[in-house]
Design an enzyme around this catalytic site. Sequence first.
Site, mmCIF file in Angstrom:
data_model
loop_
_atom_site.group_PDB
_atom_site.id
_atom_site.type_symbol
_atom_site.label_atom_id
_atom_site.label_comp_id
_atom_site.label_asym_id
_atom_site.label_seq_id
_atom_site.Cartn_x
_atom_site.Cartn_y
_atom_site.Cartn_z
ATOM 1 N N SER A 12 0.936 -1.244 0.037
ATOM 2 C CA SER A 12 -0.077 0.129 0.015
ATOM 3 C C SER A 12 0.747 1.264 -0.143
ATOM 4 O O SER A 12 0.327 2.309 -0.348
ATOM 5 C CB SER A 12 -0.989 -0.158 1.176
ATOM 6 O OG SER A 12 -0.383 -0.154 2.529
ATOM 7 N N CYS A 74 2.586 -6.656 2.123
ATOM 8 C CA CYS A 74 1.697 -5.792 3.134
ATOM 9 C C CYS A 74 0.861 -6.516 3.782
ATOM 10 O O CYS A 74 0.045 -7.476 3.354
ATOM 11 C CB CYS A 74 0.838 -5.018 2.047
ATOM 12 S SG CYS A 74 -0.402 -3.862 2.925
ATOM 13 N N GLU A 159 6.016 7.011 7.868
ATOM 14 C CA GLU A 159 5.893 7.587 6.280
ATOM 15 C C GLU A 159 6.066 9.178 6.207
ATOM 16 O O GLU A 159 6.148 9.674 5.212
ATOM 17 C CB GLU A 159 4.622 7.176 5.746
ATOM 18 C CG GLU A 159 4.340 5.653 5.475
ATOM 19 C CD GLU A 159 3.587 5.367 4.166
ATOM 20 O OE1 GLU A 159 2.667 5.986 4.122
ATOM 21 O OE2 GLU A 159 3.704 4.130 3.827
ATOM 22 N N CYS A 193 3.830 -5.693 10.606
ATOM 23 C CA CYS A 193 3.725 -4.580 9.746
ATOM 24 C C CYS A 193 4.860 -4.388 8.895
ATOM 25 O O CYS A 193 6.126 -4.131 9.901
ATOM 26 C CB CYS A 193 2.961 -3.392 10.239
ATOM 27 S SG CYS A 193 2.837 -1.847 8.916
ATOM 28 N N HIS A 195 6.315 -1.797 7.651
ATOM 29 C CA HIS A 195 7.043 -0.446 8.003
ATOM 30 C C HIS A 195 7.680 -0.660 9.323
ATOM 31 O O HIS A 195 8.770 0.033 9.525
ATOM 32 C CB HIS A 195 5.914 0.392 8.379
ATOM 33 C CG HIS A 195 5.093 1.100 7.007
ATOM 34 N ND1 HIS A 195 4.352 0.133 6.347
ATOM 35 C CD2 HIS A 195 5.149 2.412 6.550
ATOM 36 C CE1 HIS A 195 3.906 0.877 5.414
ATOM 37 N NE2 HIS A 195 4.440 2.158 5.335
#
Length: 276
Positions: A12, A74, A159, A193, A195
């Site tokens: 994403s 993801c 982000e 996740c 990230h």
Amino acid sequence: MTNKHPIGIFDSGFGGLTVFRSIVAQLPQYDYMYFGDTSRSPYGNRSFKTIHQYTWESVQWLFAQGCPLVVLACNTASAKALRTIQQQDLPNGYPTQRVLGVIRPTAEVIGNYSESKEIGVLGTKGTVNSESYLLEIAKFFPEVKVHQQACPLWVPLIENGEHDQPGADYFVHKYLDEIMAKSDSIDTLLLACTHYPLIQDKIKTYLSPDIKVVSQGDIVANSLSDYLQRHKEIEQNLTKTGTREFYTTTDDTDDFDKYASLFYGGEVKSGYVAMK
């Protein structure tokens, strides 16, 4: 129709680049195409229907570029879209293509990390609410007790480039306190996740050194390597010239490239893809 048949990597946003980095390190010979749907991220708080729609549109774009195999790097897309894609979308339109996720490969091995047989799962609200890790881990390690914790502010902090600033520490500490309060016996934390590896060092500073913190990159790379060895009909259709291409749905590709380079650990030059 392109003569190149790369492995597609979808996320994403930026997080899947941490998985992509591990895959490339282990399987450098293949061609790869990374697609980040950054203009519509984050996916974490969206509905199952919307996440499936966005993910499937992105997967079809990768198919159109010649990818016979796509990895959903993801957790949210894997939790909320993968099953429908595999069971309904592929048989109805793309019977020879394959789409893989990151949850099942992780569930297959995560129990081996824990001696106490109690694991904490840190993820987005979407991943946690789907209960995918509870269900999948139970299939492979029924004796393991799983505790979940949603960390809704971690992805926006990462982000926006604020994750290494002092202000991020409060939210890192907050969610870790909440997960560790659920049981004194948790000895393993899964970063569910893609990230979260960017704050893995910060996470470790707030934990006892005997608590294992597990990220998914190498796990998914090992699983993909095994998959290709077992599915020669897919592996033989992949081209092997070592190219890496990056695409984003954000029209400011310079901005994407700046942040993507942090996740990928190397220079990124992306192309723009317009989605509805």
